[in-house]
Structures are given as structure tokens and as C-alpha cells.
Design a protein around this motif. Structure first.
Motif, short mmCIF file in Angstrom:
data_model
loop_
_atom_site.label_atom_id
_atom_site.label_comp_id
_atom_site.label_asym_id
_atom_site.label_seq_id
_atom_site.Cartn_x
_atom_site.Cartn_y
_atom_site.Cartn_z
N UNK A 16 -34.93 106.82 -38.75
CA UNK A 16 -34.32 107.42 -39.09
C UNK A 16 -33.50 108.95 -38.47
N UNK A 17 -34.39 109.87 -37.86
CA UNK A 17 -33.46 110.58 -37.50
C UNK A 17 -32.80 110.80 -36.32
N UNK A 22 -25.76 113.93 -32.42
CA UNK A 22 -27.52 114.62 -31.94
C UNK A 22 -26.87 115.75 -32.94
N UNK A 23 -28.03 116.93 -32.72
CA UNK A 23 -28.02 117.79 -33.26
C UNK A 23 -27.71 118.29 -35.44
N UNK A 24 -27.87 116.51 -35.44
CA UNK A 24 -27.31 116.60 -37.12
C UNK A 24 -28.95 116.87 -38.01
N UNK A 55 -40.11 117.53 -33.35
CA UNK A 55 -39.11 117.71 -34.43
C UNK A 55 -39.11 118.92 -34.92
N UNK A 56 -37.70 119.37 -35.54
CA UNK A 56 -37.27 121.17 -35.36
C UNK A 56 -37.40 121.19 -37.06
N UNK A 69 -36.44 116.20 -29.59
CA UNK A 69 -35.29 116.34 -28.32
C UNK A 69 -34.37 114.98 -28.59
N UNK A 70 -33.80 114.47 -26.94
CA UNK A 70 -33.05 113.22 -27.62
C UNK A 70 -33.59 112.02 -27.82
N UNK A 71 -33.42 110.83 -28.24
CA UNK A 71 -34.02 109.72 -28.86
C UNK A 71 -34.64 109.25 -27.39
#
Length: 137
Positions: A16-17, A22-24, A55-56, A69-71
Motif C-alpha cells: 500500500x505504501x 515519494x515521501x507521502x 518504514x518511518x 527507502x524507495x520501493x
């Protein structure tokens, strides 16, 4: 071998993330609702994914959850192992001493090879690939 429900939910949450820009960020309640994950179960999963560095999380009005990090840098293997630990088809693949036949077991090479194939497949599966594959369907 079957992954746990917790690992399945973690994969859904990361997926989902990965679909967000990016950065959403997304609220955990949003992830739970959209991915059909019990909110109380998701809270524990989010904590484990955060500890694993995938994740953050941030609190507050503008808080939420985002990928660390990027997908294309997050693999299915990383997520499964963050929740369930190392992939193990049979105990002997980790510890030959667990079997009375040890290294001489005729089946151990089959288990070890199957495990390595599975691990490699999950390592190659990034969430960028997963998202692209779902769009193509």
C-alpha cells in the motif's frame, strides 16, 4: 511452508505504501481499512517494520507511515524476514545437527536447494516490481 498472517499483513501494508508517491504518508487507520488489516494487529506490525528500518513513522496531525527507502529497494524477502525471521523450510537447512543423519541426509540437499531458490525469488521481488505487475493485470 506458509508465511504467518502477520507477514501477509506486513506485505500488504508495504505494498500500500509503495503505491503512494515519494515521501507521502498514510495514516495507519487508512492502511488498515484499505488492506483489511485489524488496526490493533497493524500497530504491532508497523512497530516491527519500523525497527527493521523499512518504514518511518511520525505522530501528530501531519504524522503517518511512509517507506524508509524507495520501493525498488525493498524486497518481499526483507519484509517476510522482518516479521517471521529467516526463511526455513526444514530445521536442517539452518542446522544439520538437528537431524540424526546430519550432513549425510539424502533429503537435506533438496531442502537446502529449495530454500535457496525461494529466498532468491523473494529477494528479487521488489515492491516496485510488485506494483508494476499489479498495474499490468
Amino acid at each position: 511452508m506458509q508465511i504467518t498472517r502477520q507477514a501477509d499483513y506486513a506485505l500488504r501494508a508495504i505494498y500500500y505504501l509503495a503505491q503512494l508517491g515519494p515521501n507521502q504518508r498514510a495514516a495507519t487507520s487508512e492502511i488498515a481499512e484499505q488492506q483489511h488489516i485489524p488496526p490493533s494487529f497493524l500497530a504491532k506490525i508497523i512497530s516491527q517494520l519500523s525497527i527493521a528500518g523499512l518504514i518511518h513513522t511520525s505522530r501528530g496531525a501531519r504524522g503517518g507511515v511512509s517507506l524508509a527507502k524507495p520501493p525498488q529497494e525493498i524486497t518481499v524477502l526483507e519484509v517476510v524476514e522482518a516479521i517471521d525471521g529467516p526463511i526455513m523450510l526444514n530445521e536442517c537447512t539452518q542446522s544439520p545437527d538437528a537431524c540424526p543423519f546430519g550432513e549425510s541426509c539424502a533429503l537435506r540437499p533438496i531442502w537446502c536447494e529449495a530454500k535457496e531458490e525461494l529466498v532468491e525469488r523473494l529477494r528479487r521481488a521488489t515492491f516496485a516490481n510488485v506494483a508494476t505487475a499489479s498495474i499490468a493485470r
